[in-house]
Design a protein around this motif. Structure first.
Motif, PDB file in Angstrom:
ATOM      1  N   ASN A  10       0.490  65.732  65.790  1.00 24.51           N
ATOM      2  CA  ASN A  10      -0.719  65.460  66.570  1.00 24.51           C
ATOM      3  C   ASN A  10      -0.997  63.968  66.518  1.00 24.51           C
ATOM      4  N   SER A  22       0.116  65.834  71.435  1.00 20.25           N
ATOM      5  CA  SER A  22       1.019  66.450  70.467  1.00 20.25           C
ATOM      6  C   SER A  22       2.445  66.331  70.962  1.00 20.25           C
ATOM      7  N   VAL A  72       1.716  68.545  61.779  1.00 18.71           N
ATOM      8  CA  VAL A  72       0.940  69.757  61.559  1.00 18.71           C
ATOM      9  C   VAL A  72       1.770  70.769  60.782  1.00 18.71           C
ATOM     10  N   LYS A 125      -0.281  62.891  62.605  1.00 18.69           N
ATOM     11  CA  LYS A 125      -0.167  63.825  61.483  1.00 18.69           C
ATOM     12  C   LYS A 125       0.783  64.937  61.873  1.00 18.69           C
TER      13      LYS A 125
END
Length: 186
Positions: A37, A44, A171, A169
């Motif tokens: 993300n 994404s 996920v 980040k």
């Protein structure tokens, strides 16, 4: 008296040297998939990563053990949408501790799981602290060869580009890896 005897029996069974899996140094590597993300754009993307591990494992009894290891991970960021900008690929270096538990031990074969923590650094366009949860399933064959389905669950976002304040980040990051353990008799 029976309770004391049972307590001693339990204590010595935990310290037993009978092991279904060997202790020793090991190395391994594999491929993974990462879903990422990106914020503040709320984008994404999907990526592929290559990783290597090197460490030592020690079993306390037939089922329970610990392993400590270092890891190196390279992630290709080419699966992100163009709106994410030029954030390139990244590297990760980390130190890990995992608790190992074997559910089934049959001769030279074991089947089990692991859970642990990683503390490391991620190198994007900037360097940042990286912590995540390790968990997965493992199968050990002939005491030395093992296959693992590992999952890496990161805890925080990282700065991908300090000029544009873009953060990213992972996920979810499943990995399939092969691990070779050297015998405890060096």
């Amino acid at each position: 008296m029976k309770k004391i005897f049972l307590a001693f029996l339990l204590f010595f069974s935990l310290l037993s040297t009978a092991k279904a899996e060997i202790d020793g140094f090991y190395f391994g590597g594999g491929l993974g998939y990462a879903s990422v993300n990106i914020r503040p754009q709320d984008l994404s993307g999907d990526n592929v990563n290559l990783h290597f591990i090197l460490g030592h494992k020690l079993f306390f009894n037939e089922n329970a053990g610990l392993r400590v290891y270092g890891n190196f991970l390279y992630d290709w960021m080419n699966g992100l949408p163009p709106a994410a900008g030029d954030i390139a690929s990244y590297y990760h270096l980390g130190a890990n501790v995992d608790f190992l538990y074997n559910f089934i031990n049959r001769g030279y074969t074991s089947y089990g799981a692991f859970v642990g923590l990683n503390l490391g650094f991620t190198f994007w366009n900037t360097t940042s602290l990286d912590t995540y949860l390790n968990l997965g399933l493992r199968a050990v064959f002939n005491d030395t060869h093992s296959l693992e389905l590992a999952f890496r669950v990161p805890f925080e976002y990282h700065t991908l580009n300090s000029v544009t304040n873009v953060e990213g980040k992972q996920v979810f990051n499943p990995m399939l890896r092969y691990v070779y353990t050297f015998s405890e008799y060096y």
